[in-house]
Design a protein around this motif. Structure first.
Motif, PDB file in Angstrom:
ATOM      1  N   PHE A 126     100.581  22.578  16.136  1.00 39.97           N
ATOM      2  CA  PHE A 126     100.806  23.611  15.128  1.00 39.97           C
ATOM      3  C   PHE A 126      99.945  23.402  13.877  1.00 39.97           C
ATOM      4  CE2 PHE A 126     104.755  24.214  17.605  1.00 39.97           C
ATOM      5  CZ  PHE A 126     104.637  25.578  17.826  1.00 39.97           C
ATOM      6  N   LYS A 127      99.567  22.152  13.610  1.00 42.31           N
ATOM      7  CA  LYS A 127      98.643  21.897  12.502  1.00 42.31           C
ATOM      8  C   LYS A 127      97.288  22.539  12.801  1.00 42.31           C
ATOM      9  CE  LYS A 127      96.133  18.298  10.025  1.00 42.31           C
ATOM     10  NZ  LYS A 127      94.857  19.025  10.231  1.00 42.31           N
ATOM     11  N   GLN A 128      96.784  22.332  14.023  1.00 36.93           N
ATOM     12  CA  GLN A 128      95.500  22.939  14.371  1.00 36.93           C
ATOM     13  C   GLN A 128      95.612  24.458  14.387  1.00 36.93           C
ATOM     14  OE1 GLN A 128      93.444  21.398  17.777  1.00 36.93           O
ATOM     15  NE2 GLN A 128      91.791  22.881  17.602  1.00 36.93           N
ATOM     16  N   LYS A 129      96.752  24.963  14.847  1.00 36.91           N
ATOM     17  CA  LYS A 129      96.961  26.409  14.840  1.00 36.91           C
ATOM     18  C   LYS A 129      96.893  26.938  13.417  1.00 36.91           C
ATOM     19  CE  LYS A 129     100.339  29.909  16.263  1.00 36.91           C
ATOM     20  NZ  LYS A 129     101.613  30.169  16.989  1.00 36.91           N
ATOM     21  N   CYS A 130      97.501  26.207  12.490  1.00 40.31           N
ATOM     22  CA  CYS A 130      97.461  26.594  11.077  1.00 40.31           C
ATOM     23  C   CYS A 130      96.036  26.528  10.545  1.00 40.31           C
ATOM     24  CB  CYS A 130      98.380  25.676  10.272  1.00 40.31           C
ATOM     25  SG  CYS A 130      98.447  26.049   8.506  1.00 40.31           S
ATOM     26  N   ASP A 131      95.321  25.456  10.893  1.00 40.61           N
ATOM     27  CA  ASP A 131      93.935  25.303  10.432  1.00 40.61           C
ATOM     28  C   ASP A 131      93.055  26.442  10.940  1.00 40.61           C
ATOM     29  OD1 ASP A 131      94.519  22.961   9.092  1.00 40.61           O
ATOM     30  OD2 ASP A 131      93.952  21.658  10.774  1.00 40.61           O
ATOM     31  N   LEU A 132      93.267  26.843  12.203  1.00 35.92           N
ATOM     32  CA  LEU A 132      92.465  27.925  12.782  1.00 35.92           C
ATOM     33  C   LEU A 132      92.747  29.254  12.084  1.00 35.92           C
ATOM     34  CD1 LEU A 132      92.630  27.116  16.597  1.00 35.92           C
ATOM     35  CD2 LEU A 132      90.598  27.073  15.143  1.00 35.92           C
ATOM     36  N   LYS A 133      94.014  29.484  11.757  1.00 38.32           N
ATOM     37  CA  LYS A 133      94.368  30.729  11.074  1.00 38.32           C
ATOM     38  C   LYS A 133      93.713  30.812   9.705  1.00 38.32           C
ATOM     39  CE  LYS A 133      98.805  31.970  13.154  1.00 38.32           C
ATOM     40  NZ  LYS A 133     100.248  32.193  12.900  1.00 38.32           N
ATOM     41  N   SER A 134      93.454  29.651   9.115  1.00 40.70           N
ATOM     42  CA  SER A 134      92.866  29.615   7.776  1.00 40.70           C
ATOM     43  C   SER A 134      91.349  29.613   7.806  1.00 40.70           C
ATOM     44  CB  SER A 134      93.363  28.363   7.024  1.00 40.70           C
ATOM     45  OG  SER A 134      94.766  28.339   6.960  1.00 40.70           O
ATOM     46  N   SER A 135      90.774  29.651   8.990  1.00 38.57           N
ATOM     47  CA  SER A 135      89.311  29.626   9.111  1.00 38.57           C
ATOM     48  C   SER A 135      88.799  30.894   9.777  1.00 38.57           C
ATOM     49  CB  SER A 135      88.881  28.412   9.942  1.00 38.57           C
ATOM     50  OG  SER A 135      89.308  28.569  11.288  1.00 38.57           O
ATOM     51  N   GLU A 136      87.511  31.060   9.778  1.00 41.78           N
ATOM     52  CA  GLU A 136      86.915  32.231  10.438  1.00 41.78           C
ATOM     53  C   GLU A 136      87.113  32.164  11.936  1.00 41.78           C
ATOM     54  OE1 GLU A 136      82.890  32.732   9.379  1.00 41.78           O
ATOM     55  OE2 GLU A 136      83.271  33.056   7.245  1.00 41.78           O
ATOM     56  N   ASP A 137      87.122  30.940  12.487  1.00 42.62           N
ATOM     57  CA  ASP A 137      87.333  30.788  13.929  1.00 42.62           C
ATOM     58  C   ASP A 137      88.702  31.297  14.344  1.00 42.62           C
ATOM     59  OD1 ASP A 137      84.881  29.688  14.299  1.00 42.62           O
ATOM     60  OD2 ASP A 137      85.572  27.608  14.191  1.00 42.62           O
ATOM     61  N   GLY A 138      89.635  31.290  13.411  1.00 39.35           N
ATOM     62  CA  GLY A 138      90.984  31.742  13.716  1.00 39.35           C
ATOM     63  C   GLY A 138      91.039  33.191  14.133  1.00 39.35           C
ATOM     64  N   LYS A 139      90.000  33.955  13.795  1.00 41.00           N
ATOM     65  CA  LYS A 139      89.966  35.360  14.173  1.00 41.00           C
ATOM     66  C   LYS A 139      89.620  35.530  15.645  1.00 41.00           C
ATOM     67  CE  LYS A 139      88.511  36.756   9.521  1.00 41.00           C
ATOM     68  NZ  LYS A 139      87.447  37.419   8.713  1.00 41.00           N
ATOM     69  N   ARG A 140      89.018  34.469  16.214  1.00 36.75           N
ATOM     70  CA  ARG A 140      88.577  34.564  17.606  1.00 36.75           C
ATOM     71  C   ARG A 140      89.359  33.633  18.537  1.00 36.75           C
ATOM     72  NH1 ARG A 140      83.940  33.823  14.657  1.00 36.75           N
ATOM     73  NH2 ARG A 140      83.655  31.740  15.504  1.00 36.75           N
ATOM     74  N   VAL A 141      89.814  32.514  17.999  1.00 34.46           N
ATOM     75  CA  VAL A 141      90.484  31.514  18.819  1.00 34.46           C
ATOM     76  C   VAL A 141      91.977  31.492  18.523  1.00 34.46           C
ATOM     77  CG1 VAL A 141      90.599  29.080  19.440  1.00 34.46           C
ATOM     78  CG2 VAL A 141      88.397  30.115  18.827  1.00 34.46           C
ATOM     79  N   ARG A 142      92.782  31.548  19.556  1.00 32.00           N
ATOM     80  CA  ARG A 142      94.230  31.503  19.394  1.00 32.00           C
ATOM     81  C   ARG A 142      94.793  30.407  20.304  1.00 32.00           C
ATOM     82  NH1 ARG A 142      93.620  33.960  15.241  1.00 32.00           N
ATOM     83  NH2 ARG A 142      94.140  36.142  14.866  1.00 32.00           N
ATOM     84  N   ILE A 143      95.666  29.577  19.779  1.00 27.53           N
ATOM     85  CA  ILE A 143      96.317  28.562  20.606  1.00 27.53           C
ATOM     86  C   ILE A 143      97.828  28.680  20.416  1.00 27.53           C
ATOM     87  CG2 ILE A 143      94.390  26.940  20.577  1.00 27.53           C
ATOM     88  CD1 ILE A 143      95.926  25.347  18.443  1.00 27.53           C
ATOM     89  N   HIS A 144      98.543  28.414  21.492  1.00 26.34           N
ATOM     90  CA  HIS A 144      99.998  28.450  21.465  1.00 26.34           C
ATOM     91  C   HIS A 144     100.523  27.319  22.329  1.00 26.34           C
ATOM     92  CE1 HIS A 144      99.784  32.446  19.642  1.00 26.34           C
ATOM     93  NE2 HIS A 144      98.886  32.742  20.555  1.00 26.34           N
ATOM     94  N   LEU A 145     101.775  26.976  22.128  1.00 22.23           N
ATOM     95  CA  LEU A 145     102.402  25.964  22.953  1.00 22.23           C
ATOM     96  C   LEU A 145     102.693  26.567  24.326  1.00 22.23           C
ATOM     97  CD1 LEU A 145     105.174  23.509  21.836  1.00 22.23           C
ATOM     98  CD2 LEU A 145     105.209  24.552  24.093  1.00 22.23           C
ATOM     99  N   ASP A 146     102.169  25.926  25.366  1.00 22.30           N
ATOM    100  CA  ASP A 146     102.388  26.419  26.729  1.00 22.30           C
ATOM    101  C   ASP A 146     103.585  25.714  27.359  1.00 22.30           C
ATOM    102  OD1 ASP A 146     102.104  27.834  29.023  1.00 22.30           O
ATOM    103  OD2 ASP A 146     100.300  26.833  29.728  1.00 22.30           O
ATOM    104  N   TYR A 147     103.565  24.383  27.329  1.00 18.70           N
ATOM    105  CA  TYR A 147     104.695  23.641  27.864  1.00 18.70           C
ATOM    106  C   TYR A 147     104.709  22.223  27.298  1.00 18.70           C
ATOM    107  CZ  TYR A 147     101.069  22.159  31.269  1.00 18.70           C
ATOM    108  OH  TYR A 147      99.927  21.702  31.855  1.00 18.70           O
TER     109      TYR A 147
END
Length: 305
Positions: A126-147
């Motif tokens: 979730f830290k990386q997810k937060c970091d991605l949302k705060s960056s330009e890459d966050g507009k293209r890359v999405r990560i979620h918990l799968d299992y």
């Protein structure tokens, strides 16, 4: 049953992945909702502890109001996983991405993302997810918990395996209900049904090697003691149907059951997809009951109210 027993501890309280049909994939919005549900459930114990601590603090404050110290602005600020509270230039509490996460000593606390990458813990993901949302890459890359657990090769679910999945699921739901009764974790209504099952049921015998139940034994027990399975199936539906409570299970609402189950039961995702008989991306009570092979006349709305 070994893997179901492990799952009990957590419920309620990629090329390496199996092939999936694109049209059946959950939407980005649904994945976000699933992450939110998992996060909310994961914080239940923390909130209960905080509420208990707050009650103790209030009692102490009543005894001695003099010398009272104002709470830090971040004291009551709730942030998502991967975030921490900080103060902006006006000293207003805001949530920002965590700078680091504690490294867990237990490797079993690792998680697998939808990008098929293993993270040391939910905090790291979730830290990386937060970091991605705060960056330009966050507009293209999405990560979620799968299992939960490290990423692994998820085998393709075979037809025979899929047909046996409801046998184990039903038996697990029944045993979870009875075990929660012994721990006094049920409401009065739930306790009433659980006691009837507990008092009437004959325990299944394990295989000689101490492994899981044979499918033939589970099927025979279901047919012989069918009435014992009706309420547990309704009970779990009701427990999952909370965001919102509308008598339908969405991808997000299934996440607390799916996330710990996938690495132990490779037919999990396929099974839940087959339950969505009309393809509307949600599972009604009747679809849930039918998927677990209840008779139509035994699927009752009042059992989940």
């Amino acid at each position: 049953m070994k893997f179901w027993a492990v799952l009990l501890l957590g419920v309620l309280v990629g090329t390496a992945l199996a092939a999936k049909d694109v049209e059946d994939e959950p939407t980005e919005e649904q994945m976000e909702e699933a992450d939110d549900v998992l996060e909310a459930l994961g914080k239940d114990d923390e909130m209960e502890k905080e509420e208990a601590d707050d009650d103790e603090d209030e009692e102490e404050d009543d005894d001695d109001d003099e010398g009272k110290i104002d709470k830090h602005p971040c004291f009551d600020k709730k942030c998502k996983r991967g975030e921490v509270c900080d103060l902006d230039e006006t000293l207003k509490p805001i949530c920002v991405c965590a700078k680091k996460c504690p490294v867990p000593e237990d490797p079993s606390l690792s998680v697998c993302s939808t990008a098929n990458k293993t993270y040391l813990s939910e905090c790291h993901l979730f830290k990386q997810k937060c970091d991605l949302k705060s960056s330009e890459d966050g507009k293209r890359v999405r990560i979620h918990l799968d299992y939960y657990g490290p990423c692994k090769q998820i085998e393709e679910c075979q037809e025979e395996e899929l047909s046996e999945f409801p046998l184990r699921m039903r038996d697990w739901l029944k045993n979870v209900l009875v075990q929660r009764m012994s721990l006094e974790l049920l409401t009065d209504k739930e306790m009433f049904h659980a006691k009837k099952i507990y008092e009437d049921e004959r325990r299944l015998k394990k295989r000689a090697d101490g492994g899981d139940w044979e499918a033939t034994i589970l099927l025979r027990d279901f047919r012989k003691n069918y009435a014992h399975y009706v309420y547990p199936i309704h009970w779990m539906f009701s427990k999952l149907d909370i965001h919102p409570k509308d008598r339908y299970l969405t991808h997000a609402e299934l996440a607390p059951l799916r996330a710990p189950l996938v690495p132990m039961e490779h037919c999990t995702t396929t099974f839940f997809k087959t339950c969505d008989d009309d393809g509307d991306k949600r599972i009604s009570l009747y679809e849930w009951g039918a998927c677990l092979e209840l008779k139509e006349e035994d699927i009752k709305q009042y059992l989940i109210d």
